[in-house]
Design an enzyme around this catalytic site. Structure first.
Site, PDB file in Angstrom:
ATOM      1  N   ASP A 268      45.170  39.216  43.220  1.00  0.00           N
ATOM      2  CA  ASP A 268      44.539  39.337  41.922  1.00  0.00           C
ATOM      3  C   ASP A 268      44.714  38.062  41.087  1.00  0.00           C
ATOM      4  O   ASP A 268      45.810  37.491  41.016  1.00  0.00           O
ATOM      5  CB  ASP A 268      45.157  40.532  41.178  1.00  0.00           C
ATOM      6  CG  ASP A 268      44.562  40.725  39.800  1.00  0.00           C
ATOM      7  OD1 ASP A 268      43.343  40.962  39.716  1.00  0.00           O
ATOM      8  OD2 ASP A 268      45.308  40.640  38.808  1.00  0.00           O
ATOM      9  N   HIS A 271      44.242  32.477  39.150  1.00  0.00           N
ATOM     10  CA  HIS A 271      44.258  31.483  38.065  1.00  0.00           C
ATOM     11  C   HIS A 271      45.352  31.815  37.052  1.00  0.00           C
ATOM     12  O   HIS A 271      45.668  30.981  36.199  1.00  0.00           O
ATOM     13  CB  HIS A 271      42.896  31.417  37.377  1.00  0.00           C
ATOM     14  CG  HIS A 271      42.297  32.754  37.083  1.00  0.00           C
ATOM     15  ND1 HIS A 271      41.522  33.429  38.007  1.00  0.00           N
ATOM     16  CD2 HIS A 271      42.359  33.555  35.990  1.00  0.00           C
ATOM     17  CE1 HIS A 271      41.122  34.582  37.479  1.00  0.00           C
ATOM     18  NE2 HIS A 271      41.623  34.677  36.260  1.00  0.00           N
ATOM     19  N   GLU A 305      41.211  36.104  44.133  1.00  0.00           N
ATOM     20  CA  GLU A 305      40.309  36.208  42.995  1.00  0.00           C
ATOM     21  C   GLU A 305      40.560  35.000  42.105  1.00  0.00           C
ATOM     22  O   GLU A 305      41.680  34.782  41.646  1.00  0.00           O
ATOM     23  CB  GLU A 305      40.547  37.483  42.187  1.00  0.00           C
ATOM     24  CG  GLU A 305      39.585  37.588  41.007  1.00  0.00           C
ATOM     25  CD  GLU A 305      40.013  38.572  39.938  1.00  0.00           C
ATOM     26  OE1 GLU A 305      39.209  38.850  39.034  1.00  0.00           O
ATOM     27  OE2 GLU A 305      41.173  39.051  39.985  1.00  0.00           O
ATOM     28  N   ASN A 403      35.078  46.453  33.015  1.00  0.00           N
ATOM     29  CA  ASN A 403      35.316  45.556  31.888  1.00  0.00           C
ATOM     30  C   ASN A 403      34.051  45.277  31.077  1.00  0.00           C
ATOM     31  O   ASN A 403      33.953  44.248  30.397  1.00  0.00           O
ATOM     32  CB  ASN A 403      35.945  44.242  32.373  1.00  0.00           C
ATOM     33  CG  ASN A 403      37.415  44.424  32.712  1.00  0.00           C
ATOM     34  OD1 ASN A 403      38.085  45.271  32.128  1.00  0.00           O
ATOM     35  ND2 ASN A 403      37.911  43.654  33.661  1.00  0.00           N
TER      36      ASN A 403
END
Length: 595
Positions: A268, A271, A305, A403
């Protein structure tokens, strides 16, 4: 004495936490600032541990059949569950369950995933089935096999507070969520999936942890205020004492793959993994996973991701990359979604042009060193062409549904034609397609963000935070409180819609598209060309020197002539096509032709 750093950093997952191993209990606890560490077994026995130079406390004891649970006592006072608990029968506020290392799944090596052939199905254990557990997934395996799925991706199942959660608020990375089932039930599910010739991967979260029931920082500096993320302090991957933290999570990855038999992991939000070490955490993770399985037939995959569009994520370690096998490709989704809907709020403000769809089809990433008006900086890296088998594309996923302010699916605002068109573009693209549970039968169920906490103050903070996060959306929407049962219940798939002809027909088209992808091996590097003429997106696959597969996607709201095309129509968006020479509004057609 000269420190032996290898003995510190390279603990196996079998040496982390407490295990029953044969007739012994073996315990290892990292607590570098503690003066005394003990293990309490049930309410009757104390095992005092010995500290080494690296803050690791170790000890052993004989095992007795009546032993069930244990806890860790720090400095003779604080009694806590083990950060490396494998199971917590009473949840995050209970104590750790003693687990037998013999559960280790030695007999099932799994199924190595060929991403060129993969069709991934993302599902949430709690909302996928009526039962909302591992047994419920097992009951749907016939359905998934018939659909043509060959990779299942489970959203996170590490222990979180309560019974309901997306899974990204897990606080015990090694523990199987108790409301989903037992360790043995999870192992059985993985075996049952493999028996169908289907692979299974797991979503894991290493960039942050949830706040409720989190004991990690009571033991040591698992988190650092050196970096901040959306979730608070970031995981400590490069600060003082970070060697153990890195190893804790690397061995967690090995644990899920080796102990349960998963065929790979999806990492997950990488970044949010901040690391300025000489060897980045992800690179070390890749190297250590490879090393652990180098003498076996198992070749686990790692999917990341990331929204950075950095080719180094999916470049090999030899090429100075992180060595991930693939990554999610948001650009592909955003460019098509924004064009079909006209949405331009938030990060969609960077999209909405037809040429971006063509670029996404040609190279996956749209932003490859261009300036992003949303980020107010350059995004991506100019570089060589990326292999299509390294990019995962989708028309829906848990983020792009959940989301949104209304947490609604494509079918609720796209309509049937656009939804099916988008799904077809993904399934017939040269990239690796992923389906979000229910998408394939035109589900209109919400996928609300939901939690389960008994802390009213925390619940209200989450509610307000979600509302603020989507403040850039216009219009008023009645959003159920994340802590309400309603938010969870409305997110469960409504399988009953498969009694409707419309949903069944939609499902049949998805089955056809998946079958075509596999038959013509579209992900295996088949040479292709893409064009965009007006609003007709065309992908030509050169199957061999004598035949082609022509895929036409009408991105406009009116029918378009394609009377120059000769060949056999093998699938289209509707059986009631206007004529052989036209493709309907927001429709698609796939034609096989021979030279």
């Amino acid at each position: 004495m000269k420190p032996d750093t290898l003995s510190y950093r390279k603990l196996s997952y079998e040496d982390i936490g407490l295990w029953k191993n044969g007739s012994e209990l073996l315990a290892t606890v990292w607590a570098p600032f503690a003066k005394k560490v003990e293990i309490k077994i049930d309410d009757q026995k104390l095992m005092e541990l010995r500290r080494n130079d690296y803050g690791i406390w170790e000890g052993s004891s004989s095992f007795r059949e009546e032993y069930k649970e244990y806890s860790v006592i720090l400095n003779g006072r604080e009694r806590l569950p083990d950060p490396a608990s494998k199971y917590l029968v009473n949840g995050v506020y209970g104590y750790s369950t003693i687990v037998d290392l013999d559960f280790k799944n030695n007999l099932d090596t799994g199924i190595n995933i060929d991403l060129k052939n993969a069709v991934i199905y993302e599902l949430h254990t709690g909302t996928f089935s009526e039962k909302g557990n591992f047994a419920g997934i097992k009951e749907k395996l016939d359905y998934l096999e018939k659909l043509g799925i060959n990779v299942i991706e489970l959203m996170p199942i590490a222990q979180f507070e309560g019974r309901r959660n997306w899974g990204y608020d897990g606080v015990f990375p090694y523990a199987v969520q108790n409301s989903y089932g037992s360790i043995s039930e999870l192992i059985k599910l993985v075996k049952d999936v493999h028996s169908r010739g289907i692979s299974i991967i797991l979503d894991v979260v290493y960039n942050h942890a949830g706040p409720r029931g989190n004991v990690l920082n009571s033991f040591g500096p698992y988190f650092s205020d050196k970096y901040k993320s959306l979730w608070g302090n970031a995981t400590n991957f490069d600060g003082q004492w970070s060697d153990y933290v890195r190893n804790f999570y690397i061995q967690n990855a090995v644990y899920w793959i080796d102990f349960f038999g998963f065929d790979g992991l999806r990492l997950d939000a990488i970044h949010g993994i901040y690391d300025n070490s000489p060897v980045h955490f992800l690179k070390e993770l890749r190297a250590d996973v490879n090393k652990y399985f180098e003498n076996s037939n198992k070749k686990p995959i790692l999917i990341a991701e990331s929204d950075a569009n950095n080719p180094l994520t999916i470049s090999s370690i030899d090429q100075c990359g992180f060595g991930m096998d693939a990554q999610w490709c948001d650009d592909f989704h955003h460019s098509i979604h924004s064009y079909l809907t006209g949405e331009g709020q938030g990060y969609y403000s960077d999209y909405g042009h037809s040429w971006q769809i063509l670029k996404a089809m040609e190279s996956g990433f749209v932003y490859r060193g261009e300036y992003s008006m949303f980020l107010k900086r350059t995004r991506g890296v100019r570089g060589k062409q990326i292999s299509p088998s390294k990019l995962i594309v989708f028309s829906q996923n848990h983020d792009q549904v959940g989301n949104r302010k209304n947490s609604d699916r494509n079918g609720s605002y796209y309509g049937k034609e656009k939804s099916l068109l988008f799904g077809a573009i993904c399934l017939l693209s040269p990239y690796v397609p992923m389906i979000f549970m229910g998408e394939e039968f035109f589900s209109k169920d919400h996928f609300w963000f939901f939690i389960d906490t008994d802390d009213a103050t925390f619940a209200d903070i989450v509610r307000k935070g979600r509302n603020e996060e989507f403040s850039y959306f216009t219009g008023n929407v009645d959003i159920p409180a994340p802590n309400s049962y309603e938010a969870f219940h409305e997110s469960q798939l409504s399988w009953g819609v498969l009694n409707n002809n419309e949903n069944l027909e939609y499902l049949r088209v998805y089955q056809q598209l998946i079958a075509i992808r596999k038959k013509y091996k579209l992900g295996y590097g088949v040479r292709f060309e893409t064009t965009l003429i007006g609003e007709i997106l065309n992908i030509n696959y050169f199957i061999d020197k004598n035949s082609k597969l022509l895929c036409f996607f009408n991105l406009s709201g009116k029918s378009v002539n394609i009377n120059h095309i000769k060949g056999d129509v093998i699938v289209s968006s509707t059986d009631n096509t206007l004529s052989n020479s036209k493709i309907e509004a927001y429709g698609f057609r796939v034609v096989f032709c021979c030279n």
